[in-house]
Enzyme design. Sequence first.
Site, mmCIF file in Angstrom:
data_model
loop_
_atom_site.group_PDB
_atom_site.id
_atom_site.type_symbol
_atom_site.label_atom_id
_atom_site.label_comp_id
_atom_site.label_asym_id
_atom_site.label_seq_id
_atom_site.Cartn_x
_atom_site.Cartn_y
_atom_site.Cartn_z
ATOM 1 N N ASN A 1 6.889 19.402 -53.338
ATOM 2 C CA ASN A 1 7.157 19.249 -51.857
ATOM 3 C C ASN A 1 6.031 18.836 -51.171
ATOM 4 O OD1 ASN A 1 9.745 20.217 -51.976
ATOM 5 N ND2 ASN A 1 9.088 22.451 -52.276
ATOM 6 N N HIS B 139 9.417 26.735 -60.490
ATOM 7 C CA HIS B 139 10.123 26.017 -59.213
ATOM 8 C C HIS B 139 11.247 25.116 -59.653
ATOM 9 C CE1 HIS B 139 9.557 23.416 -55.353
ATOM 10 N NE2 HIS B 139 10.572 24.232 -55.438
HETATM 11 N N1 CAA Z 1 27.178 22.604 -59.886
HETATM 12 C C1 CAA Z 1 28.068 22.004 -60.830
HETATM 13 N N2 CAA Z 1 28.308 20.691 -60.394
HETATM 14 C C2 CAA Z 1 28.097 20.405 -59.058
HETATM 15 C C3 CAA Z 1 27.219 21.057 -58.284
HETATM 16 C C4 CAA Z 1 26.753 22.020 -58.806
HETATM 17 N N3 CAA Z 1 25.878 22.996 -58.114
HETATM 18 N N4 CAA Z 1 27.177 20.124 -57.174
HETATM 19 C C5 CAA Z 1 27.749 19.180 -57.343
HETATM 20 N N5 CAA Z 1 28.213 19.032 -58.456
HETATM 21 C C6 CAA Z 1 29.189 17.945 -58.878
HETATM 22 C C7 CAA Z 1 30.026 17.559 -57.955
HETATM 23 O O1 CAA Z 1 31.301 18.023 -58.014
HETATM 24 C C8 CAA Z 1 30.346 16.233 -58.416
HETATM 25 O O2 CAA Z 1 31.528 16.184 -59.664
HETATM 26 P P1 CAA Z 1 32.787 15.127 -59.488
HETATM 27 O O3 CAA Z 1 31.823 13.962 -59.816
HETATM 28 O O4 CAA Z 1 33.675 15.917 -60.459
HETATM 29 O O5 CAA Z 1 33.184 14.916 -58.117
HETATM 30 C C9 CAA Z 1 29.045 15.821 -59.405
HETATM 31 O O6 CAA Z 1 28.446 16.985 -59.475
HETATM 32 C C10 CAA Z 1 28.326 14.814 -58.590
HETATM 33 O O7 CAA Z 1 28.217 15.255 -57.207
HETATM 34 P P2 CAA Z 1 28.534 14.289 -55.837
HETATM 35 O O8 CAA Z 1 29.689 13.288 -56.211
HETATM 36 O O9 CAA Z 1 28.903 15.153 -55.061
HETATM 37 O O10 CAA Z 1 27.343 13.704 -55.532
HETATM 38 P P3 CAA Z 1 25.874 13.018 -56.189
HETATM 39 O O11 CAA Z 1 26.565 11.829 -57.268
HETATM 40 O O12 CAA Z 1 25.292 12.478 -55.140
HETATM 41 O O13 CAA Z 1 25.294 13.959 -57.139
HETATM 42 C C11 CAA Z 1 23.401 15.395 -56.688
HETATM 43 C C12 CAA Z 1 25.114 15.153 -56.490
HETATM 44 C C13 CAA Z 1 23.027 15.425 -58.084
HETATM 45 C C14 CAA Z 1 23.009 16.633 -56.029
HETATM 46 C C15 CAA Z 1 22.850 14.192 -55.995
HETATM 47 O O14 CAA Z 1 23.309 13.991 -54.536
HETATM 48 C C16 CAA Z 1 21.098 14.448 -55.936
HETATM 49 O O15 CAA Z 1 20.475 14.216 -57.201
HETATM 50 N N6 CAA Z 1 20.900 14.611 -54.693
HETATM 51 C C17 CAA Z 1 19.309 14.992 -54.552
HETATM 52 C C18 CAA Z 1 18.924 16.241 -54.747
HETATM 53 C C19 CAA Z 1 17.405 16.459 -54.730
HETATM 54 O O16 CAA Z 1 16.834 15.783 -54.173
HETATM 55 N N7 CAA Z 1 17.088 17.780 -54.961
HETATM 56 C C20 CAA Z 1 15.818 18.169 -54.784
HETATM 57 C C21 CAA Z 1 15.627 19.008 -53.537
HETATM 58 S S1 CAA Z 1 14.051 19.673 -53.202
HETATM 59 C C22 CAA Z 1 14.286 21.069 -53.994
HETATM 60 O O17 CAA Z 1 14.883 21.393 -54.741
HETATM 61 C C23 CAA Z 1 12.861 21.700 -54.076
HETATM 62 C C24 CAA Z 1 12.477 22.528 -52.709
HETATM 63 O O18 CAA Z 1 11.503 23.601 -53.027
HETATM 64 C C25 CAA Z 1 12.897 22.404 -51.412
HETATM 65 P P1 NAD Z 2 18.754 31.393 -49.533
HETATM 66 O O1 NAD Z 2 18.513 31.474 -47.812
HETATM 67 O O2 NAD Z 2 19.894 30.359 -49.807
HETATM 68 O O3 NAD Z 2 18.844 32.859 -50.276
HETATM 69 C C1 NAD Z 2 17.988 33.562 -50.050
HETATM 70 C C2 NAD Z 2 18.628 34.951 -50.590
HETATM 71 O O4 NAD Z 2 17.650 36.080 -50.696
HETATM 72 C C3 NAD Z 2 19.482 35.652 -49.461
HETATM 73 O O5 NAD Z 2 20.832 35.843 -50.322
HETATM 74 C C4 NAD Z 2 18.869 37.037 -49.276
HETATM 75 O O6 NAD Z 2 19.892 37.980 -48.905
HETATM 76 C C5 NAD Z 2 18.070 37.215 -50.217
HETATM 77 N N1 NAD Z 2 17.030 38.236 -50.025
HETATM 78 C C6 NAD Z 2 16.211 38.215 -49.066
HETATM 79 N N2 NAD Z 2 15.164 39.031 -49.281
HETATM 80 C C7 NAD Z 2 15.395 39.859 -50.381
HETATM 81 C C8 NAD Z 2 14.866 40.986 -50.990
HETATM 82 N N3 NAD Z 2 13.812 41.284 -50.576
HETATM 83 N N4 NAD Z 2 15.626 41.289 -52.301
HETATM 84 C C9 NAD Z 2 16.525 40.538 -52.856
HETATM 85 N N5 NAD Z 2 17.248 39.648 -51.919
HETATM 86 C C10 NAD Z 2 16.748 38.930 -51.023
HETATM 87 O O7 NAD Z 2 17.556 30.630 -49.904
HETATM 88 P P2 NAD Z 2 17.190 29.501 -50.940
HETATM 89 O O8 NAD Z 2 17.490 28.150 -50.604
HETATM 90 O O9 NAD Z 2 18.030 29.997 -52.144
HETATM 91 O O10 NAD Z 2 15.874 29.750 -51.279
HETATM 92 C C11 NAD Z 2 15.293 30.797 -52.195
HETATM 93 C C12 NAD Z 2 13.656 30.583 -52.467
HETATM 94 O O11 NAD Z 2 13.795 29.273 -53.143
HETATM 95 C C13 NAD Z 2 12.769 30.348 -51.119
HETATM 96 O O12 NAD Z 2 11.353 30.801 -51.618
HETATM 97 C C14 NAD Z 2 12.856 28.425 -51.407
HETATM 98 O O13 NAD Z 2 11.649 28.009 -50.764
HETATM 99 C C15 NAD Z 2 12.900 28.487 -52.772
HETATM 100 N N6 NAD Z 2 13.417 26.877 -52.989
HETATM 101 C C16 NAD Z 2 14.499 26.444 -52.351
HETATM 102 C C17 NAD Z 2 15.019 25.474 -52.488
HETATM 103 C C18 NAD Z 2 16.107 24.567 -51.672
HETATM 104 O O14 NAD Z 2 16.367 23.330 -51.664
HETATM 105 N N7 NAD Z 2 16.835 25.435 -50.782
HETATM 106 C C19 NAD Z 2 14.481 24.568 -53.834
HETATM 107 C C20 NAD Z 2 13.419 25.117 -54.493
HETATM 108 C C21 NAD Z 2 13.085 26.393 -54.083
#
Ligand code: CAA
Ligand code: NAD
Length: 283
Positions: free
Chosen positions: A190, A140
């Site tokens: 989560n 994850h």
């Molecule tokens: N790749 C490369 N560089 C990136 C980037 C990426 N994907 N995304 C942002 N950056 C860069 C930005 O361009 C920026 O560069 P500059 O300093 O040159 O402008 C730098 O990183 C810092 O970004 P920002 O200034 O826009 O913003 P920030 O200082 O807030 O940092 C962040 C960005 C690290 C994403 C920060 O906002 C952060 O930690 N946010 C929380 C993220 C978080 O909680 N993630 C977990 C989500 S939950 C999950 O993922 C699990 C799930 O299953 C849902």
């Molecule tokens: P997203 O909607 O950005 O992307 C999903 C992609 O999967 C799309 O491009 C879609 O076309 C493709 N897809 C769907 N069915 C498919 C198949 N059968 N074969 C190939 N491709 C297929 O979603 P996301 O945010 O990248 O999330 C993807 C997974 O990661 C989910 O399980 C999500 O829960 C998990 N995840 C998401 C986050 C987040 O912050 N978004 C963080 C950690 C984990």
Amino acid sequence: MEIRKIGVIGAGQMGAGIAQVAAQAGYTVVLRDLEQAFLERGLSSIKRSIGKLLEKGKLDQQAHDAALARITTTTHLSDLNDCDLVIEAIVEHEPTKLELFRELDALLQPAAILASNTSSIPITRLASATRRPERFIGMHFMNPVPLMELVEVIRGHLTDEATTQAVLEVARRMGKTPVEVNDYPGFVSNRILLPMLNEAIQCVMEGVATPEAIDQVMKLGMNHPMGPLTLADFIGLDTCLSIMEVLHRGLGDDKYRPSPLLRKMVQAGLLGRKSGRGFYRYD
Ligand code: CAA
Ligand code: NAD
């Protein structure tokens, strides 16, 4: 068990990030999505992200070019048949993932490892769609993958030690810090994060404060890098709803009930950053 070639399925925000960090770590990567247009969108986000890392001196031109050259894309699942590890990152929808894992299990070499990047679906249940539950694991990654240090490694009920060790090693080689947890709804990340985001959405619904004010309270008051509503938009409101539903079903307690406003926004197609509008607008 040596991992050389990694398949990544789904070129959305997570799959593209995973393909990028795998390629930066020196693995050969095959990225698969359903349509060419989705692959192109994924590749351009990889190019943007790795371009920023180059600009900042986090990698040099040669490493940048070599990483990009290690990634190939395909719409055919069969092109992943010789991968040592396949990481699934498709939509958070259990039946779709189960179907994919059945197909992958039939296609891959017996020794290959299957990993899911699911945010919440039980790893043990996904593994049961295959004949290799001992070589099935949760990997994850956190969003945005290239910047976040954690990989939560989730052992399913039957995951074996060799698989766990192989995947921990892959995560470390990607420059991440893996943390092992067991397979319960929402894992650790989560189970703790999403109820907070859901509560922030409930605050919007009840008119406690505006989205901007709620985000400011959590950013300035708790030093969170993003406010909860900005983060929910960033994750994707559809993904947030799916995770809350898994928590609610799996843990039962009313405290995990998805906010009705979250449900309504997803029904309206307001999915956050990826659809251009959620709690904020992104056009
Ligand atoms: N790749 C490369 N560089 C990136 C980037 C990426 N994907 N995304 C942002 N950056 C860069 C930005 O361009 C920026 O560069 P500059 O300093 O040159 O402008 C730098 O990183 C810092 O970004 P920002 O200034 O826009 O913003 P920030 O200082 O807030 O940092 C962040 C960005 C690290 C994403 C920060 O906002 C952060 O930690 N946010 C929380 C993220 C978080 O909680 N993630 C977990 C989500 S939950 C999950 O993922 C699990 C799930 O299953 C849902
Ligand atoms: P997203 O909607 O950005 O992307 C999903 C992609 O999967 C799309 O491009 C879609 O076309 C493709 N897809 C769907 N069915 C498919 C198949 N059968 N074969 C190939 N491709 C297929 O979603 P996301 O945010 O990248 O999330 C993807 C997974 O990661 C989910 O399980 C999500 O829960 C998990 N995840 C998401 C986050 C987040 O912050 N978004 C963080 C950690 C984990």
